[in-house]
Design a protein around this motif. Sequence first.
Motif, mmCIF file in Angstrom:
data_model
loop_
_atom_site.group_PDB
_atom_site.id
_atom_site.type_symbol
_atom_site.label_atom_id
_atom_site.label_comp_id
_atom_site.label_asym_id
_atom_site.label_seq_id
_atom_site.Cartn_x
_atom_site.Cartn_y
_atom_site.Cartn_z
ATOM 1 N N GLU A 265 0.811 -1.224 0.000
ATOM 2 C CA GLU A 265 0.000 0.000 0.000
ATOM 3 C C GLU A 265 0.842 1.270 0.000
ATOM 4 N N VAL A 266 2.086 1.151 0.413
ATOM 5 C CA VAL A 266 2.954 2.317 0.540
ATOM 6 C C VAL A 266 4.074 2.221 -0.494
ATOM 7 N N ASP A 267 4.347 3.341 -1.164
ATOM 8 C CA ASP A 267 5.389 3.369 -2.184
ATOM 9 C C ASP A 267 6.725 3.866 -1.647
ATOM 10 N N ARG A 268 6.681 4.710 -0.617
ATOM 11 C CA ARG A 268 7.928 5.267 -0.080
ATOM 12 C C ARG A 268 7.740 5.656 1.372
ATOM 13 N N VAL A 269 8.807 5.477 2.149
ATOM 14 C CA VAL A 269 8.832 5.887 3.554
ATOM 15 C C VAL A 269 9.900 6.962 3.736
ATOM 16 N N TYR A 270 9.525 8.070 4.371
ATOM 17 C CA TYR A 270 10.471 9.118 4.730
ATOM 18 C C TYR A 270 10.757 9.058 6.222
ATOM 19 N N LEU A 271 12.034 9.079 6.566
ATOM 20 C CA LEU A 271 12.476 9.175 7.954
ATOM 21 C C LEU A 271 13.345 10.416 8.055
ATOM 22 N N ASN A 272 12.827 11.450 8.674
ATOM 23 C CA ASN A 272 13.532 12.724 8.755
ATOM 24 C C ASN A 272 13.855 13.092 10.191
ATOM 25 N N PHE A 273 15.134 13.163 10.503
ATOM 26 C CA PHE A 273 15.608 13.635 11.796
ATOM 27 C C PHE A 273 14.967 12.876 12.953
ATOM 28 N N SER A 274 14.985 11.556 12.806
ATOM 29 C CA SER A 274 14.446 10.676 13.841
ATOM 30 C C SER A 274 15.304 10.769 15.100
ATOM 31 N N ASP A 275 14.698 10.444 16.232
ATOM 32 C CA ASP A 275 15.429 10.407 17.501
ATOM 33 C C ASP A 275 16.594 9.435 17.359
ATOM 34 N N PRO A 276 17.837 9.861 17.638
ATOM 35 C CA PRO A 276 18.991 8.973 17.442
ATOM 36 C C PRO A 276 19.118 7.871 18.487
ATOM 37 N N THR B 56 14.093 -4.443 13.066
ATOM 38 C CA THR B 56 12.673 -4.772 13.222
ATOM 39 C C THR B 56 11.787 -3.729 12.556
ATOM 40 N N PHE B 57 12.216 -2.465 12.554
ATOM 41 C CA PHE B 57 11.478 -1.437 11.827
ATOM 42 C C PHE B 57 11.638 -1.631 10.323
ATOM 43 N N LEU B 58 12.844 -1.995 9.883
ATOM 44 C CA LEU B 58 13.054 -2.239 8.456
ATOM 45 C C LEU B 58 12.151 -3.369 7.964
ATOM 46 N N GLU C 102 25.720 6.674 10.288
ATOM 47 C CA GLU C 102 26.625 5.547 10.088
ATOM 48 C C GLU C 102 25.964 4.242 10.518
ATOM 49 N N TYR C 103 25.286 4.289 11.661
ATOM 50 C CA TYR C 103 24.573 3.101 12.131
ATOM 51 C C TYR C 103 23.522 2.667 11.117
ATOM 52 N N SER C 104 22.786 3.626 10.580
ATOM 53 C CA SER C 104 21.688 3.320 9.658
ATOM 54 C C SER C 104 22.205 2.719 8.353
ATOM 55 N N LEU C 105 23.308 3.252 7.828
ATOM 56 C CA LEU C 105 23.876 2.684 6.614
ATOM 57 C C LEU C 105 24.275 1.228 6.831
ATOM 58 N N THR C 106 24.838 0.945 8.003
ATOM 59 C CA THR C 106 25.196 -0.437 8.333
ATOM 60 C C THR C 106 23.953 -1.300 8.458
ATOM 61 N N SER C 107 22.923 -0.766 9.126
ATOM 62 C CA SER C 107 21.680 -1.503 9.305
ATOM 63 C C SER C 107 21.019 -1.801 7.964
ATOM 64 N N PHE C 108 20.997 -0.803 7.072
ATOM 65 C CA PHE C 108 20.436 -1.007 5.733
ATOM 66 C C PHE C 108 21.181 -2.119 4.999
ATOM 67 N N SER C 109 22.507 -2.042 5.054
ATOM 68 C CA SER C 109 23.336 -3.021 4.348
ATOM 69 C C SER C 109 23.130 -4.425 4.899
ATOM 70 N N HIS D 66 19.248 1.308 23.886
ATOM 71 C CA HIS D 66 18.046 1.815 23.217
ATOM 72 C C HIS D 66 18.069 1.551 21.713
ATOM 73 N N GLU D 67 19.003 0.730 21.250
ATOM 74 C CA GLU D 67 19.160 0.492 19.815
ATOM 75 C C GLU D 67 17.858 0.074 19.139
ATOM 76 N N LYS D 68 17.073 -0.754 19.814
ATOM 77 C CA LYS D 68 15.850 -1.285 19.200
ATOM 78 C C LYS D 68 14.791 -0.214 18.967
ATOM 79 N N ARG D 69 14.988 0.978 19.555
ATOM 80 C CA ARG D 69 14.030 2.067 19.357
ATOM 81 C C ARG D 69 14.340 2.905 18.115
ATOM 82 N N ARG D 70 15.530 2.745 17.555
ATOM 83 C CA ARG D 70 15.905 3.531 16.380
ATOM 84 C C ARG D 70 15.060 3.103 15.187
#
Length: 212
Positions: free
Chosen positions: A108-119, A134-136, A160-167, A125-129
């Motif tokens: 149903e969704v074509d794109r997700v924007y994440l802008n300036f999320s709480d780091p 789990t969010f991916l 940097e964390y997010s790029l690693t998580s994406f990969s 607290h890693e699981k809250r990012r």
Amino acid sequence: MRLRNKPWAKDKLEQYPQYVITSPQLLKGEWNNAFELKQPLHIEIGTERGRFITEMAKANPHVNYLGIELQPSVIVTALERVIEADVTNLKLLNANAADVTEYFAKGEVDRVYLNFSDPWPKKRHEKRRLTYKTFLKQYEDILIDQGEIHFKTDNQGLFEYSLTSFSEYGLLLKWVSLDLHNSDFEGNIMTEYEEKFSNKGNRIYRSEVKYR
């Protein structure tokens, strides 16, 4: 940042059902019915005061936009922007982004924007990012095949964390900038935080990733 409570915010949100979705579970699988036109749907998770999502909707009438924000005292400001913009391709949702699979069906969704999320800088607290695995997985469950995440932050550690998580999740990196405002990227629309941090001299980081 200390949030100023606005006890009247929930009442005001309920006064504008044409702009604010109050029962998203009822629209699961039927989100096209929430908008005048059947168009691609882009969602912003953590829409804050609504500057980004409102300007995106005005600039791209061929796309439907939904801004999701948990805090009524924050999203009520976004509502004021939406009312002023008076566009038909933009809605708001006062809800917890951790529950997106309860609101959207697969594809149903074509794109997700994440802008300036709480780091959430502390390791515990890693699981809250919002870029944690789990969010991916949740985003994958609601996005179209090869759907995209567009991510912006001023926090180098989170980037940097997010790029690693994406990969590690297996996402394809389409575009990345370590200094967005000094890049050749065209058509950037700033959030409130982006303008604030940029004015302080902070670099803005941005990436686009795609599910395979």
